[in-house]
Scaffold this motif. Structure first.
Motif, PDB file in Angstrom:
ATOM      1  N   ARG A  63       2.020  -8.107  17.320  1.00 34.70           N
ATOM      2  CA  ARG A  63       1.810  -8.818  18.589  1.00 34.70           C
ATOM      3  C   ARG A  63       2.199  -7.948  19.784  1.00 34.70           C
ATOM      4  O   ARG A  63       1.445  -7.838  20.754  1.00 34.70           O
ATOM      5  CB  ARG A  63       2.639 -10.120  18.592  1.00 34.70           C
ATOM      6  N   PHE A  64       3.355  -7.319  19.730  1.00 36.15           N
ATOM      7  CA  PHE A  64       3.889  -6.630  20.905  1.00 36.15           C
ATOM      8  C   PHE A  64       3.319  -5.227  21.095  1.00 36.15           C
ATOM      9  O   PHE A  64       3.223  -4.752  22.224  1.00 36.15           O
ATOM     10  CB  PHE A  64       5.419  -6.574  20.824  1.00 36.15           C
ATOM     11  N   VAL A  65       2.941  -4.563  20.021  1.00 40.08           N
ATOM     12  CA  VAL A  65       2.435  -3.203  20.171  1.00 40.08           C
ATOM     13  C   VAL A  65       1.035  -3.209  20.779  1.00 40.08           C
ATOM     14  O   VAL A  65       0.589  -2.207  21.367  1.00 40.08           O
ATOM     15  CB  VAL A  65       2.439  -2.459  18.816  1.00 40.08           C
ATOM     16  N   THR A  66       0.324  -4.330  20.640  1.00 37.42           N
ATOM     17  CA  THR A  66      -1.018  -4.437  21.236  1.00 37.42           C
ATOM     18  C   THR A  66      -1.008  -5.198  22.553  1.00 37.42           C
ATOM     19  O   THR A  66      -2.030  -5.279  23.227  1.00 37.42           O
ATOM     20  CB  THR A  66      -1.970  -5.165  20.258  1.00 37.42           C
ATOM     21  N   LYS A  67       0.135  -5.742  22.912  1.00 32.42           N
ATOM     22  CA  LYS A  67       0.246  -6.563  24.121  1.00 32.42           C
ATOM     23  C   LYS A  67       0.228  -5.720  25.393  1.00 32.42           C
ATOM     24  O   LYS A  67      -0.411  -6.073  26.385  1.00 32.42           O
ATOM     25  CB  LYS A  67       1.537  -7.388  24.049  1.00 32.42           C
ATOM     26  N   VAL A 121      -2.130  -0.912  12.408  1.00 35.32           N
ATOM     27  CA  VAL A 121      -2.324  -0.985  13.853  1.00 35.32           C
ATOM     28  C   VAL A 121      -3.155   0.195  14.350  1.00 35.32           C
ATOM     29  O   VAL A 121      -4.001   0.049  15.237  1.00 35.32           O
ATOM     30  CB  VAL A 121      -0.953  -1.017  14.580  1.00 35.32           C
ATOM     31  N   ASN A 122      -2.927   1.361  13.759  1.00 41.37           N
ATOM     32  CA  ASN A 122      -3.628   2.567  14.202  1.00 41.37           C
ATOM     33  C   ASN A 122      -4.909   2.838  13.412  1.00 41.37           C
ATOM     34  O   ASN A 122      -5.443   3.952  13.458  1.00 41.37           O
ATOM     35  CB  ASN A 122      -2.684   3.771  14.119  1.00 41.37           C
ATOM     36  N   GLU A 123      -5.352   1.819  12.658  1.00 42.93           N
ATOM     37  CA  GLU A 123      -6.619   1.864  11.929  1.00 42.93           C
ATOM     38  C   GLU A 123      -6.730   3.099  11.035  1.00 42.93           C
ATOM     39  O   GLU A 123      -7.656   3.897  11.136  1.00 42.93           O
ATOM     40  CB  GLU A 123      -7.798   1.800  12.915  1.00 42.93           C
ATOM     41  N   MET A 168      -7.286   4.383   4.978  1.00 46.43           N
ATOM     42  CA  MET A 168      -7.257   5.271   3.814  1.00 46.43           C
ATOM     43  C   MET A 168      -5.847   5.743   3.505  1.00 46.43           C
ATOM     44  O   MET A 168      -5.433   5.783   2.337  1.00 46.43           O
ATOM     45  CB  MET A 168      -8.183   6.464   4.037  1.00 46.43           C
ATOM     46  N   ARG A 169      -5.096   6.111   4.531  1.00 42.71           N
ATOM     47  CA  ARG A 169      -3.703   6.535   4.309  1.00 42.71           C
ATOM     48  C   ARG A 169      -2.873   5.371   3.771  1.00 42.71           C
ATOM     49  O   ARG A 169      -2.036   5.549   2.886  1.00 42.71           O
ATOM     50  CB  ARG A 169      -3.112   7.073   5.616  1.00 42.71           C
ATOM     51  N   TYR A 170      -3.106   4.198   4.320  1.00 45.30           N
ATOM     52  CA  TYR A 170      -2.439   2.989   3.837  1.00 45.30           C
ATOM     53  C   TYR A 170      -2.737   2.780   2.352  1.00 45.30           C
ATOM     54  O   TYR A 170      -1.824   2.577   1.535  1.00 45.30           O
ATOM     55  CB  TYR A 170      -2.939   1.805   4.661  1.00 45.30           C
ATOM     56  N   ALA A 171      -4.012   2.843   2.004  1.00 46.53           N
ATOM     57  CA  ALA A 171      -4.430   2.576   0.629  1.00 46.53           C
ATOM     58  C   ALA A 171      -3.923   3.632  -0.341  1.00 46.53           C
ATOM     59  O   ALA A 171      -3.475   3.306  -1.453  1.00 46.53           O
ATOM     60  CB  ALA A 171      -5.950   2.482   0.555  1.00 46.53           C
ATOM     61  N   VAL A 172      -3.979   4.902   0.065  1.00 45.80           N
ATOM     62  CA  VAL A 172      -3.544   5.986  -0.830  1.00 45.80           C
ATOM     63  C   VAL A 172      -2.080   5.811  -1.219  1.00 45.80           C
ATOM     64  O   VAL A 172      -1.707   5.922  -2.399  1.00 45.80           O
ATOM     65  CB  VAL A 172      -3.767   7.363  -0.164  1.00 45.80           C
TER      66      VAL A 172
END
Length: 484
Positions: A68-72, A139-141, A144-148
């Motif tokens: 919520r706050f990092v995109t606010k 958040v930073n889209e 692939m890094r998340y999944a790996v």
């Protein structure tokens, strides 16, 4: 079109990475139930229930608050990131330091071996320290890094489970060196060591993000985030109670001489409900972005109604398939016949998870109208139902009481969400048709499993009848969807 392709790709990758740990839990059931006695599996399952609750407490809603706050406010992104990572790191280290000092006391109160408590505390701490890095990827889209990293965690965990429980015993038979590492009376420890290794490697892979984000702290932002995170924490605690607290209550409400065995039987057969859980989770990951993206469309409510109907249809089909062919599934997933006496809970757990999936569909009303506090209210009510029914029923009927409590909790969430939704965001659900499919699937499941004791031929006939009725009723809509 590229936006939708990107959304589909990210949803698929995140979904795969999220579902894989659940699939691992199913894959490991045959191994655990083969090499461990029910009481050993019961110890493991109760400890895992504590870890589920511990994970919620140690992240205390900061994951959602960070989103919520990092995109606010783009100007405050850096300080939000550093404040969050500092808060989670400090709280985790304080928790770990204090609890490790009282390991023996915690072990005595919880009636677990001290080394199990130590492993559990270390796993909790390691998992809490990777919460923010995984959220940062999302958040930073960077799917692939998340999944790996997620998939590597699953692979490492599986590899060490296979090594400790299958290969190490064979090595111990042929070598005095390996024999010194094998303690057959303490198999539960090896499961947690495998988990601990996987969590430690995961943290090591994510440490560069700590350097990238950096530590820092804004008291003002932290207070705002905590205010936002508190309702999320309450809802998380309530949901973890619904998901896992029955194992803990079984351990302490049943007589000591049978408690761990009963927990082991219940937990192993509960895993057969994972077929529905995986379906619900995969569907939720894919459909939630659609709910938000489609909320402004003129026909949004009709679309939501159609989606819910077809979700229920396929859920009913999964319920029937698993119940009808339960004798096949039990031999694959639970080859040890000592566990089979608890199979009677499976239809209830499958139906409970179907109700939970319908609830997630119905919950669109409070998500698109920004009334998320009602989600917390509903979860807390369900947690109360879970606790009350478990306390009342476990002393009377053992683990069947826990299964009934789970069904009642998720059923109440479904009903409450529907009733509130009619008031605040009335979706024209085909209630009669959905209820008809549900009642038919429940009735056929009961006839197949309870009345005819799992007779596969009668069950198959009922399944064919259900599919026939479903196709006949929905064929026109099916054809329209296929033509699109």
């Amino acid at each position: 079109m590229s936006v939708f392709k990107k959304l589909f790709k990210q949803t698929f990758i995140y979904g795969l990475a999220t579902i894989l740990p659940r699939i691992l839990a199913v894959i490991l059931v045959p191994l655990y139930t083969t090499v461990m006695l029910p009481e050993e599996y019961g110890i493991y399952s109760t400890l895992m229930a504590y870890l589920i609750l511990g994970n919620v407490l140690l992240s205390y809603g900061m994951e959602t608050a960070f989103f919520r706050f990092v995109t606010k406010d783009s100007l405050q992104q850096k300080i939000v990131q550093s404040t969050t990572i500092t808060s989670l790191t400090v709280s985790t280290l304080i928790f770990l330091g204090i609890t490790l000092l009282f390991t023996n006391y915690i072990a005595e109160v919880s009636e677990f071996r001290p080394e199990y408590v130590t492993y559990g505390l270390l796993i909790l701490a390691l998992d809490a320290l990777v919460v923010l890095p995984f959220v940062w990827f999302r958040v930073n889209e960077k799917p692939m890094r998340y999944a790996v990293v997620k998939i590597l965690n699953v692979v490492i965990n599986l590899a060490f489970n296979l090594f400790f429980l299958l290969l190490l015993p064979k090595l111990a038979e042929t070598s005095s060196y390996w024999n010194s590492f094998w303690f057959p009376e303490n198999k539960v420890a090896y499961i947690f060591i495998a988990n601990l290794i996987a969590s430690a490697v995961t943290l090591l892979m994510l440490l560069p993000l700590y350097v990238k984000i950096g530590f820092g702290f804004s008291k003002t932002i932290w207070k705002q985030m905590m205010k936002y995170a508190l309702p999320v924490l309450i809802a998380g605690i309530a949901f973890s109670i619904n998901e896992a607290f029955d194992r803990i209550l079984l351990k302490y409400l049943l007589p000591e001489n049978v408690a761990e065995v009963q927990v082991g039987l219940y937990s192993a057969c509960y895993k057969l409900g994972m077929f529905m859980t995986l379906f619900v989770m995969a569907f939720r990951l894919g459909i939630e972005p659609f709910f938000f993206n489609h909320s402004d469309h003129a026909n949004a409510k009709n679309t939501y109604a159609t989606i819910t109907k077809y979700f229920t249809l396929f859920g009913c089909l999964i319920l029937l398939v698993v119940v009808v062919y339960i004798d096949v599934f039990k031999r694959i997933l639970i080859p040890n016949s000592q566990y089979w006496e608890a199979l009677k809970i499976v239809p209830l757990i499958l139906l409970a998870n179907l109700f939970l999936g319908i609830y997630h569909n119905l919950s669109v009303w409070y998500k698109v109208t920004d009334r998320t506090k009602y989600g917390a209210y509903i979860s807390v009510f369900a947690a109360i139902v879970t606790l009350v029914l478990n306390f009342v029923l476990i002393p009377m009927i053992g683990y069947m009481g826990s299964a009934i409590a789970t069904l009642a909790a998720y059923g109440s969430m479904m009903v409450l969400s529907y009733l509130y939704g009619r008031k605040y965001y009335d979706v024209p659900y085909e209630v009669k048709k959905i209820s008809g499919y549900l009642l038919m699937a429940i009735g056929f499941s009961a006839i197949s499993y309870y009345a005819f004791e799992g007779n596969i031929w009668i069950g198959t006939a009922l399944l064919v009848v259900f599919i026939g009725i479903m196709f006949y009723s929905e064929k026109n809509e099916f054809l329209k969807i296929l033509k699109k």
